[in-house]
Design an enzyme around this catalytic site. Structure first.
Site, PDB file in Angstrom:
ATOM      1  N   HIS A  42       0.822  -1.208   0.000  1.00  0.00           N
ATOM      2  CA  HIS A  42       0.000   0.000   0.000  1.00  0.00           C
ATOM      3  C   HIS A  42       0.859   1.263   0.000  1.00  0.00           C
ATOM      4  O   HIS A  42       0.551   2.232  -0.690  1.00  0.00           O
ATOM      5  CB  HIS A  42      -0.919  -0.008   1.221  1.00  0.00           C
ATOM      6  CG  HIS A  42      -1.880   1.131   1.265  1.00  0.00           C
ATOM      7  ND1 HIS A  42      -3.008   1.182   0.477  1.00  0.00           N
ATOM      8  CD2 HIS A  42      -1.886   2.281   1.982  1.00  0.00           C
ATOM      9  CE1 HIS A  42      -3.665   2.304   0.709  1.00  0.00           C
ATOM     10  NE2 HIS A  42      -3.003   2.990   1.621  1.00  0.00           N
ATOM     11  N   TYR A  45       4.403   0.415  -3.027  1.00  0.00           N
ATOM     12  CA  TYR A  45       4.173   0.119  -4.448  1.00  0.00           C
ATOM     13  C   TYR A  45       5.205  -0.882  -4.979  1.00  0.00           C
ATOM     14  O   TYR A  45       5.774  -0.706  -6.055  1.00  0.00           O
ATOM     15  CB  TYR A  45       4.218   1.403  -5.281  1.00  0.00           C
ATOM     16  CG  TYR A  45       3.017   2.310  -5.120  1.00  0.00           C
ATOM     17  CD1 TYR A  45       2.131   2.160  -4.060  1.00  0.00           C
ATOM     18  CD2 TYR A  45       2.768   3.330  -6.020  1.00  0.00           C
ATOM     19  CE1 TYR A  45       1.036   2.981  -3.906  1.00  0.00           C
ATOM     20  CE2 TYR A  45       1.670   4.170  -5.885  1.00  0.00           C
ATOM     21  CZ  TYR A  45       0.800   3.988  -4.822  1.00  0.00           C
ATOM     22  OH  TYR A  45      -0.289   4.803  -4.676  1.00  0.00           O
ATOM     23  N   HIS A  88     -10.031   3.237  -0.929  1.00  0.00           N
ATOM     24  CA  HIS A  88     -10.228   2.731   0.426  1.00  0.00           C
ATOM     25  C   HIS A  88     -11.056   1.455   0.323  1.00  0.00           C
ATOM     26  O   HIS A  88     -12.096   1.297   0.962  1.00  0.00           O
ATOM     27  CB  HIS A  88     -10.903   3.780   1.314  1.00  0.00           C
ATOM     28  CG  HIS A  88     -10.130   4.060   2.565  1.00  0.00           C
ATOM     29  ND1 HIS A  88     -10.703   4.259   3.787  1.00  0.00           N
ATOM     30  CD2 HIS A  88      -8.788   4.148   2.779  1.00  0.00           C
ATOM     31  CE1 HIS A  88      -9.775   4.482   4.703  1.00  0.00           C
ATOM     32  NE2 HIS A  88      -8.611   4.422   4.113  1.00  0.00           N
ATOM     33  N   GLN A 301      -7.470   9.205  12.439  1.00  0.00           N
ATOM     34  CA  GLN A 301      -7.779  10.181  11.400  1.00  0.00           C
ATOM     35  C   GLN A 301      -7.674  11.622  11.883  1.00  0.00           C
ATOM     36  O   GLN A 301      -7.444  11.897  13.056  1.00  0.00           O
ATOM     37  CB  GLN A 301      -9.196   9.919  10.883  1.00  0.00           C
ATOM     38  CG  GLN A 301      -9.340   8.580  10.186  1.00  0.00           C
ATOM     39  CD  GLN A 301      -8.628   8.526   8.856  1.00  0.00           C
ATOM     40  OE1 GLN A 301      -9.098   9.068   7.863  1.00  0.00           O
ATOM     41  NE2 GLN A 301      -7.482   7.880   8.825  1.00  0.00           N
TER      42      GLN A 301
END
Length: 694
Positions: A42, A45, A88, A301
């Site tokens: 994630h 790459y 997501h 978050q």
């Protein structure tokens, strides 16, 4: 037997050996946790970075290409547009509401980190059916965007069984900024302070980028719920306002979103050219007895990291305090090249920052070409029955039941709402505008991934052209299965090659994007699904096509690419998936340019895509509230064929040109606007079918 720690964290034996070699010693558990996140698929790459070099990313207006939080393009008059699309998928498969909501929150922060104010959201949703799982994801998208006050103006919704166990939730954000306020993430000044602001840090999201997003899903999906972050859009709104003000006042040297992999990712990227010492015990926490490694990799978050000159710290703190966000000076920029972490004054980890980014393993994918099934005859019903059935099907019915849950008009920029091709946003105080769209391919990509890649780019550009926009740049989200399977590696490589060819033909770059791999459940992979966002410039929003008018001539502009039922909605409904579609890139580009030219003169312009010409005509008639008299044969290929580029243009009869384009694009008159029916079907019947009314 219990696996070694590095395997539990998603690292292979070879990757552990590489870490030991690079560091000259065995990493501590803390350091191993950081490597596991930054070297995850994630974040790192690993299976796509080598392939992505094929995509063009430079252009005359490009201010920032791939490598930062979002791409940025100069649009003149001192303004720039920042935009990006992210996935997501795995979080939304496990917990659809929070997974989708935090996907929106993350992409808003990515654009804000460039110094831009978000002005629009778009979303690409792919599910097995319009069921409760889907509805909860839509609820998450709408909840976050509506609370934050950013309009959701476009995107697409696709229903297909291949996404039943592994949904796709892609979110795109567009923002505006003055050119001189472009902000980047990397540290540039020794002695500058690292300020974390926003929400407090908890245990939600720990391991989300590695354990959840970089592996296949299976029967134990519910066990991964703790890896799904929990969003707070009202804090997200304050975070955006603080970030915009800090940039506008020149109070920050660098700015970074704290998203996937948490502080580990944001600080390693910021420290790459210098070094950062971070004191994790200073991080505002909302849970007791958190360990240093938990604080470092938590994906809680609504958090941002700013690098601030010590002389401006008081001003920065005053802005943050006015918006009642948590804040703390958690570190300082050094020249050691190290990302060093401390807890109560003791060093708990020290990693050369570039090992986490530049030295991430890059794996070439194995490629095993797959020959698609041969095309078989598709038993399409009579035109009337076929059109009504397609319009009423979940795959093609009106998306109003989704878009009505989104605020489309907040910020008062929306000129063209969702529903037909691209949305348009006004650039106040003048009349220029931005055309924005998000489009993808699935079934076509399964038949031929290179064609699927080309078509995703071309359709996004065509939708922008339909509102009179000139495509400026693209962003992409590449959704694929497990890249360790040779057939998936081939799909990924071929798709990227197709996208690159289409971009080269158009002369338009890809300036940002995301790769989402391991979209498999119990070994079953999704279709190769490239999703492409496009931003274009509209010179005068007052000339954006609207609805066709009584007496208008209806023109059909077509490329030289052949129409086919292969991969079409008709084939999916009444046949079996098979065949080999093809495209003529030169002619497709000519069609896009001709569409941009005609749009300001036309009353309506509409791209022919899913469902073919008959469905596009019905959509135009329903959108306009007026029928048409048509001169078309009833051949299924003419009415329901796809892939080859086609655009409907309704224009005043006196403006019709006898031969406007020459050989590259065929433009012919196919009818006249008027009446209350289309293809001998009452407009009311078409509308009822499209709205899902029995």
């Amino acid at each position: 037997m219990e696996q070694p720690l590095h395997r539990q964290l998603g690292l292979t034996d070879g990757e552990l050996d590489r870490i030991v070699t690079l560091m000259g010693r065995r990493p501590s558990h803390f350091e191993l946790a950081v490597f596991s996140l930054l070297w995850s698929e994630h974040c790192g790459y690993k299976h796509s970075a080598l392939l992505l070099r094929r995509l063009p990313s430079d252009g005359p207006g490009v201010l920032q290409g791939p490598g930062e939080n979002a791409g940025v393009v100069d649009i003149g008059d001192g303004l720039a547009v920042a935009f990006k699309v992210e996935s997501h998928n795995h979080p939304s498969a496990v917990e659809p509401f929070q997974g989708a909501a935090t996907g929106v929150g993350g992409i808003l922060r990515d654009v804000s980190a460039m110094g831009a104010r978000p002005i629009a959201l778009l979303d690409g949703l792919r599910f097995g059916a319009p069921d409760d799982h889907f509805s909860r994801a839509v609820g998450g998208v709408g909840h976050y965007g509506n609370c934050v006050g950013v309009p959701n103006v476009g995107g697409e919704v696709v229903f297909d069984d291949v996404y039943a166990s592994n949904c796709l939730v892609n979110a795109m954000c567009v923002g505006l900024l003055p050119v001189e306020r472009l902000t980047r993430a990397k540290a540039t000044t020794e002695g500058a302070l690292v300020v974390l602001y926003g929400a407090t840090t908890g245990r939600d999201g720990i391991g989300g980028a590695s354990v959840l997003a970089s592996a296949e899903l299976g029967e134990d999906d519910p066990d991964k719920r703790p890896s799904v972050q929990v969003g707070d859009p009202f804090t997200g709104k304050r975070l955006i306002e603080v970030s915009v003000e800090l940039v506008d006042r020149g109070l920050v040297l660098s700015l970074q979103d704290c998203g996937a992999a948490g502080l580990a990712s944001s600080l390693s990227e910021m420290a790459a050219d210098y070094g950062i010492d971070v004191h994790l015990d200073r991080v505002p926490q909302r849970e007791e007895d958190m360990e240093p490694w938990e604080v470092m990799i938590s994906e809680s978050q609504e958090r941002m990291v700013a690098i601030v000159h010590p002389a401006r710290l008081a001003e920065v703190e005053a802005v943050i305090d006015r918006w009642e966000l948590h804040r703390s000076v958690i570190g300082e920029v050094t020249t050691t090249g190290l990302l060093r972490a401390f807890w109560d004054g003791a060093e708990v980890g020290s990693i050369p920052a570039r090992l986490l980014t530049d030295e991430c393993p890059r794996y070439p994918v194995d490629r095993l070409p797959r020959v698609p099934p041969a095309e078989r005859p598709t038993a399409v019903p009579p035109p009337r029955d076929a059109l009504l059935e397609l319009l009423a099907a979940p795959q093609l019915r009106s998306r109003a039941f989704v878009t009505r849950r989104y605020d489309q008009l907040v910020q008062s920029r929306t000129v063209r709402r969702p529903g037909l091709d691209a949305a348009v946003l006004r650039l106040r105080p003048g009349y220029r505008g931005l055309a924005v769209t998000l489009d993808g391919q699935g079934r076509i990509g399964w038949l031929d991934p290179r064609i699927g890649g080309e078509l995703a780019v071309l359709e996004a550009a065509r939708n922008v052209a339909c509102v009179g926009g000139e495509p400026l740049a693209f962003t992409d989200c590449l959704n694929f299965g497990n890249p360790e399977k040779p057939e998936i590696g081939w799909e990924l490589a071929e798709t990227i090659e197709g996208m690159a060819r289409a971009c080269d033909a158009l002369g338009v770059p890809i300036v940002s994007g995301n790769v989402s791999l391991y979209n498999d459940t119990d070994g079953r992979s999704i279709h190769p699904t490239p999703v492409v966002g496009c931003v274009g410039l509209v010179q005068d929003v007052r000339r954006v096509p609207g609805r066709w008018r009584e007496g208008d001539a209806i023109l059909l502009a077509r490329s030289r690419s052949p129409l086919t039922l292969a991969g079409s909605e008709a084939q999916a409904r009444w046949g079996s998936l098979g065949g080999s579609p093809s495209l003529d890139l030169g002619s497709e580009v000519a069609l896009i340019r001709e569409t941009s030219r005609l749009a300001p003169l036309a009353s309506l312009v509409h791209d022919v895509s899913d469902g073919g010409l008959a469905v596009a005509l019905a959509e135009a008639a329903i959108w306009s509230g007026t029928g048409a008299t048509l001169e078309l044969d009833h051949d299924p290929l003419t009415l329901f064929g796809e892939v080859g580029g086609q655009v409907l243009v309704a224009i005043d009869d006196g403006l019709v040109e006898p031969d406007p384009t020459g050989a590259d694009v065929d433009v012919r008159r196919i009818g006249t606007v008027g009446g209350d029916s289309l293809l001998e079907i009452d407009l009311d019947d078409l509308a009822r079918a499209h709205e899902g009314v029995a």
